[in-house]
Scaffold this motif. Sequence first.
Motif, PDB file in Angstrom:
ATOM      1  N   SER A  78       2.110  -0.164  14.133  1.00 54.51           N
ATOM      2  CA  SER A  78       2.219   0.122  12.680  1.00 54.51           C
ATOM      3  C   SER A  78       1.020   0.808  12.282  1.00 54.51           C
ATOM      4  CB  SER A  78       2.353  -1.131  11.960  1.00 54.51           C
ATOM      5  OG  SER A  78       2.865  -0.897  10.585  1.00 54.51           O
ATOM      6  N   PHE A  79       1.349   2.144  11.856  1.00 57.47           N
ATOM      7  CA  PHE A  79       0.177   3.058  11.201  1.00 57.47           C
ATOM      8  C   PHE A  79       0.141   2.703   9.786  1.00 57.47           C
ATOM      9  CE2 PHE A  79       1.161   5.157  15.335  1.00 57.47           C
ATOM     10  CZ  PHE A  79       0.187   5.029  15.824  1.00 57.47           C
ATOM     11  N   GLY A  80      -0.984   2.504   9.164  1.00 50.96           N
ATOM     12  CA  GLY A  80      -1.229   2.648   7.842  1.00 50.96           C
ATOM     13  C   GLY A  80      -1.287   3.887   7.270  1.00 50.96           C
ATOM     14  N   VAL A  81      -0.546   4.240   6.308  1.00 51.27           N
ATOM     15  CA  VAL A  81      -0.504   5.577   5.573  1.00 51.27           C
ATOM     16  C   VAL A  81      -0.826   5.567   3.963  1.00 51.27           C
ATOM     17  CG1 VAL A  81       0.446   7.775   5.284  1.00 51.27           C
ATOM     18  CG2 VAL A  81       0.798   6.840   7.445  1.00 51.27           C
ATOM     19  N   GLN A  82      -0.066   4.880   3.678  1.00 55.93           N
ATOM     20  CA  GLN A  82      -0.099   4.442   1.997  1.00 55.93           C
ATOM     21  C   GLN A  82       0.334   5.696   1.251  1.00 55.93           C
ATOM     22  OE1 GLN A  82      -0.371   1.687   2.813  1.00 55.93           O
ATOM     23  NE2 GLN A  82      -1.644   1.486   4.473  1.00 55.93           N
ATOM     24  N   ASP A  83      -0.109   6.836   1.531  1.00 55.44           N
ATOM     25  CA  ASP A  83       0.451   8.060   0.678  1.00 55.44           C
ATOM     26  C   ASP A  83      -0.399   9.296   1.142  1.00 55.44           C
ATOM     27  OD1 ASP A  83       0.308  10.062  -1.508  1.00 55.44           O
ATOM     28  OD2 ASP A  83       1.378   8.454  -2.552  1.00 55.44           O
ATOM     29  N   PHE A  84       0.324  10.491   1.276  1.00 55.71           N
ATOM     30  CA  PHE A  84      -0.181  11.579   1.896  1.00 55.71           C
ATOM     31  C   PHE A  84      -1.136  12.582   0.701  1.00 55.71           C
ATOM     32  CE2 PHE A  84       2.528  10.914   5.274  1.00 55.71           C
ATOM     33  CZ  PHE A  84       1.599  10.843   6.472  1.00 55.71           C
ATOM     34  N   GLU A  85      -0.815  12.167  -0.516  1.00 54.50           N
ATOM     35  CA  GLU A  85      -1.298  13.006  -1.574  1.00 54.50           C
ATOM     36  C   GLU A  85      -2.684  12.889  -1.568  1.00 54.50           C
ATOM     37  OE1 GLU A  85      -0.398  15.674  -4.152  1.00 54.50           O
ATOM     38  OE2 GLU A  85       0.939  15.484  -2.755  1.00 54.50           O
ATOM     39  N   PRO A  86      -3.683  13.997  -1.615  1.00 55.14           N
ATOM     40  CA  PRO A  86      -5.182  13.991  -1.780  1.00 55.14           C
ATOM     41  C   PRO A  86      -5.637  13.171  -3.007  1.00 55.14           C
ATOM     42  CG  PRO A  86      -4.352  16.067  -0.997  1.00 55.14           C
ATOM     43  CD  PRO A  86      -3.375  15.445  -1.260  1.00 55.14           C
ATOM     44  N   ILE A  87      -4.982  13.545  -4.096  1.00 55.52           N
ATOM     45  CA  ILE A  87      -5.433  12.769  -5.195  1.00 55.52           C
ATOM     46  C   ILE A  87      -5.317  11.208  -5.297  1.00 55.52           C
ATOM     47  CG2 ILE A  87      -3.337  13.194  -6.681  1.00 55.52           C
ATOM     48  CD1 ILE A  87      -5.131  13.566  -9.189  1.00 55.52           C
ATOM     49  N   VAL A  88      -4.139  10.851  -4.617  1.00 57.00           N
ATOM     50  CA  VAL A  88      -4.008   9.436  -4.631  1.00 57.00           C
ATOM     51  C   VAL A  88      -4.913   9.000  -3.701  1.00 57.00           C
ATOM     52  CG1 VAL A  88      -2.326   7.651  -4.064  1.00 57.00           C
ATOM     53  CG2 VAL A  88      -1.551   9.753  -5.189  1.00 57.00           C
ATOM     54  N   GLN A  89      -5.148   9.487  -2.401  1.00 57.61           N
ATOM     55  CA  GLN A  89      -6.179   9.245  -1.362  1.00 57.61           C
ATOM     56  C   GLN A  89      -7.575   8.827  -1.826  1.00 57.61           C
ATOM     57  OE1 GLN A  89      -6.006  11.453   2.314  1.00 57.61           O
ATOM     58  NE2 GLN A  89      -3.675  10.675   2.703  1.00 57.61           N
ATOM     59  N   GLN A  90      -7.942   9.769  -2.725  1.00 56.05           N
ATOM     60  CA  GLN A  90      -9.251   9.733  -3.447  1.00 56.05           C
ATOM     61  C   GLN A  90      -9.252   8.781  -4.410  1.00 56.05           C
ATOM     62  OE1 GLN A  90     -10.532  13.623  -5.152  1.00 56.05           O
ATOM     63  NE2 GLN A  90     -12.392  12.989  -5.497  1.00 56.05           N
ATOM     64  N   ALA A  91      -8.228   8.518  -5.062  1.00 54.74           N
ATOM     65  CA  ALA A  91      -8.493   7.453  -6.019  1.00 54.74           C
ATOM     66  C   ALA A  91      -8.621   5.954  -5.563  1.00 54.74           C
ATOM     67  CB  ALA A  91      -7.174   7.350  -6.908  1.00 54.74           C
ATOM     68  N   VAL A  92      -7.864   5.875  -4.231  1.00 58.23           N
ATOM     69  CA  VAL A  92      -7.717   4.521  -3.663  1.00 58.23           C
ATOM     70  C   VAL A  92      -8.784   4.567  -2.251  1.00 58.23           C
ATOM     71  CG1 VAL A  92      -5.432   4.351  -4.014  1.00 58.23           C
ATOM     72  CG2 VAL A  92      -6.045   5.388  -1.847  1.00 58.23           C
ATOM     73  N   HIS A  93      -9.828   5.477  -2.310  1.00 58.38           N
ATOM     74  CA  HIS A  93     -10.714   5.648  -1.395  1.00 58.38           C
ATOM     75  C   HIS A  93     -10.412   5.378  -0.104  1.00 58.38           C
ATOM     76  CE1 HIS A  93     -14.948   3.860  -0.087  1.00 58.38           C
ATOM     77  NE2 HIS A  93     -15.107   5.034  -0.400  1.00 58.38           N
ATOM     78  N   ARG A  94      -9.416   6.091   0.326  1.00 61.84           N
ATOM     79  CA  ARG A  94      -8.803   6.230   1.769  1.00 61.84           C
ATOM     80  C   ARG A  94      -8.584   7.785   2.124  1.00 61.84           C
ATOM     81  NH1 ARG A  94      -6.055   2.299   5.305  1.00 61.84           N
ATOM     82  NH2 ARG A  94      -4.909   3.346   6.959  1.00 61.84           N
ATOM     83  N   LEU A 146       0.692   3.224  -6.721  1.00 61.28           N
ATOM     84  CA  LEU A 146      -0.785   3.560  -6.563  1.00 61.28           C
ATOM     85  C   LEU A 146      -1.076   4.679  -7.917  1.00 61.28           C
ATOM     86  CD1 LEU A 146      -1.274   3.648  -2.934  1.00 61.28           C
ATOM     87  CD2 LEU A 146      -1.793   1.733  -4.149  1.00 61.28           C
ATOM     88  N   PRO A 147      -2.400   4.607  -8.024  1.00 64.08           N
ATOM     89  CA  PRO A 147      -2.533   5.612  -9.123  1.00 64.08           C
ATOM     90  C   PRO A 147      -2.331   7.072  -8.905  1.00 64.08           C
ATOM     91  CG  PRO A 147      -4.530   4.154  -8.546  1.00 64.08           C
ATOM     92  CD  PRO A 147      -3.514   3.811  -7.643  1.00 64.08           C
ATOM     93  N   TYR A 148      -1.959   7.716  -9.882  1.00 66.43           N
ATOM     94  CA  TYR A 148      -1.563   9.072  -9.877  1.00 66.43           C
ATOM     95  C   TYR A 148      -0.296   9.519  -9.080  1.00 66.43           C
ATOM     96  CZ  TYR A 148      -6.405   9.724 -11.537  1.00 66.43           C
ATOM     97  OH  TYR A 148      -7.427   9.514 -12.341  1.00 66.43           O
ATOM     98  N   LEU A 193      -9.939   0.752  -9.552  1.00 62.88           N
ATOM     99  CA  LEU A 193      -8.855   1.640 -10.010  1.00 62.88           C
ATOM    100  C   LEU A 193      -8.688   1.657 -11.514  1.00 62.88           C
ATOM    101  CD1 LEU A 193      -6.105   0.263  -7.305  1.00 62.88           C
ATOM    102  CD2 LEU A 193      -7.792   2.175  -7.189  1.00 62.88           C
ATOM    103  N   ASP A 194      -8.358   2.963 -11.829  1.00 60.84           N
ATOM    104  CA  ASP A 194      -7.906   3.062 -13.379  1.00 60.84           C
ATOM    105  C   ASP A 194      -6.605   2.601 -13.679  1.00 60.84           C
ATOM    106  OD1 ASP A 194      -7.447   4.025 -15.905  1.00 60.84           O
ATOM    107  OD2 ASP A 194      -8.228   6.089 -15.440  1.00 60.84           O
ATOM    108  N   GLU A 195      -6.594   1.455 -14.319  1.00 51.78           N
ATOM    109  CA  GLU A 195      -5.084   1.008 -14.491  1.00 51.78           C
ATOM    110  C   GLU A 195      -4.164   1.784 -15.264  1.00 51.78           C
ATOM    111  OE1 GLU A 195      -5.651  -2.833 -16.033  1.00 51.78           O
ATOM    112  OE2 GLU A 195      -6.209  -3.745 -14.266  1.00 51.78           O
ATOM    113  N   THR A 196      -4.821   2.865 -16.051  1.00 53.11           N
ATOM    114  CA  THR A 196      -4.006   3.835 -16.925  1.00 53.11           C
ATOM    115  C   THR A 196      -3.331   4.851 -16.021  1.00 53.11           C
ATOM    116  OG1 THR A 196      -5.888   5.381 -17.203  1.00 53.11           O
ATOM    117  CG2 THR A 196      -5.742   3.592 -18.928  1.00 53.11           C
ATOM    118  N   THR A 197      -3.654   4.984 -14.621  1.00 54.69           N
ATOM    119  CA  THR A 197      -3.370   5.986 -13.810  1.00 54.69           C
ATOM    120  C   THR A 197      -2.228   5.375 -13.079  1.00 54.69           C
ATOM    121  OG1 THR A 197      -4.727   5.567 -12.083  1.00 54.69           O
ATOM    122  CG2 THR A 197      -5.539   7.389 -13.836  1.00 54.69           C
TER     123      THR A 197
END
Length: 455
Positions: free
Chosen positions: A165-181, A211-213, A252-256
Amino acid sequence: MIDFKQFVKYSKPGPRYTSYPTAVEFSEDFTYDRYVEKLKNRDAKKPLSIYIHLPFCRSACYFCGCNVVFTSKEEKKVRYIDYLTRELELLSQTMESSSDIVQFHFGGGTPTFFSAEQLDGIMNTVKKHFPNFTEDAEVSCEIDPRFFNEEQMKVLKKHGFTRISFGVQDFEPIVQQAVHRIQPYDITKEAVELARKYGVESINIDLIYGLPYQTLESFKKTLELAHSLDPDRLAVFNYAHVPWLKKTMRKLDETTIPSPDVKLAILQHTIDYFTTNGYKMIGMDHFAKPDDELFKAIEKGELHRNFQGYTTRGGVDLLGIGLTSIGEGEDYYAQNYKELPEYEAAIDAGKLPFWRGVELSLDDRIRKAVIMDLMSNFKLDIEKIEKQFGIDFKEYFADALEALQPMVDEGLVAITDSAITVSQTGTLVIRNIAMPFDAYMQKHAASKKTFSKTV
């Protein structure tokens, strides 16, 4: 077209039901001596599932709700392996260890933060004390593609790992940056190709929505990229925002974070996307190809749920090994200590690192059977429950059936004399459908800091 705003009212705190009773009911009232008695008296002819928690990560992913230890020190991992070895020895001395092992799972943390040599050593120790892995055992491992190499894959192949099982979560750069991955698509693609090269039978990809954004449009791109990797299964989880429990989530910024109606739109699109591309929705948050055993199990109404997710291996005891791991017997749950000093102190004293648990009453077992069937198969055979436990279902669950009536009126669930059936739309709020059968929900109803929101 579904009006998602009508579902916002269902956005309330509720369990994910990886167990029933849930972990918030665990206590030290279930004693060490009682747990040991359960292990000593279990029927060795009954198959076993083994879960080993490898809790270390190099850095924090801000969305993570797992119990992890952040470190870059090699000596911490070496020390932990020593204690795992001693825990396995204690278990084999406490219980009959000749049972067939039909399921094994490495969870994390980041299991592949451990070296190939370390993983090989752990597996050799497991098989020394619990040697009877069946030929068709489901042997699986969670992997962070950023920490995965060919030497590790060779070890997994050697020990018969059939699922990764591979952890990915999201491929969007802005999301990855927000969640520190930060995890570019190419890293994940290379990891999947490596697993395929060594003949791994089933590859799963984990995604998270909420996730944020994230937006519906951005998540569509993530789904397309994930599909391009041709996984056999996908798990698409609803992000559980519990900053009162997990300090890293406070970063995490909850507003996002997307609103409930946006999250529902993402989930509905996810379901539509994968079902039109040859996958079947399995349980609450999983998708599988038609030739996958999970797909076949849900068609027969034989899917099961435990702390390792959805499985076809029903009727087995689960042995939780390592820091904070949870085990499951027919009528109990047992959890190890959550902090390393306490975990180590117990083992140093020659005792299993058991912390707390719960022994199930008859009522717990009845409700567990109902909730787990609904969560797994989206359908409940009322007559089967009545025969199994000798109850009049409609009398026993009169309050739950009454509470479900508004959902019946909305077409989310259908109730007949013989079955409860969740509609396709109802699957979006399956946790809410299960909650009326939960005898413990009332005491948590006023609390906003017990469970994550269902939507």
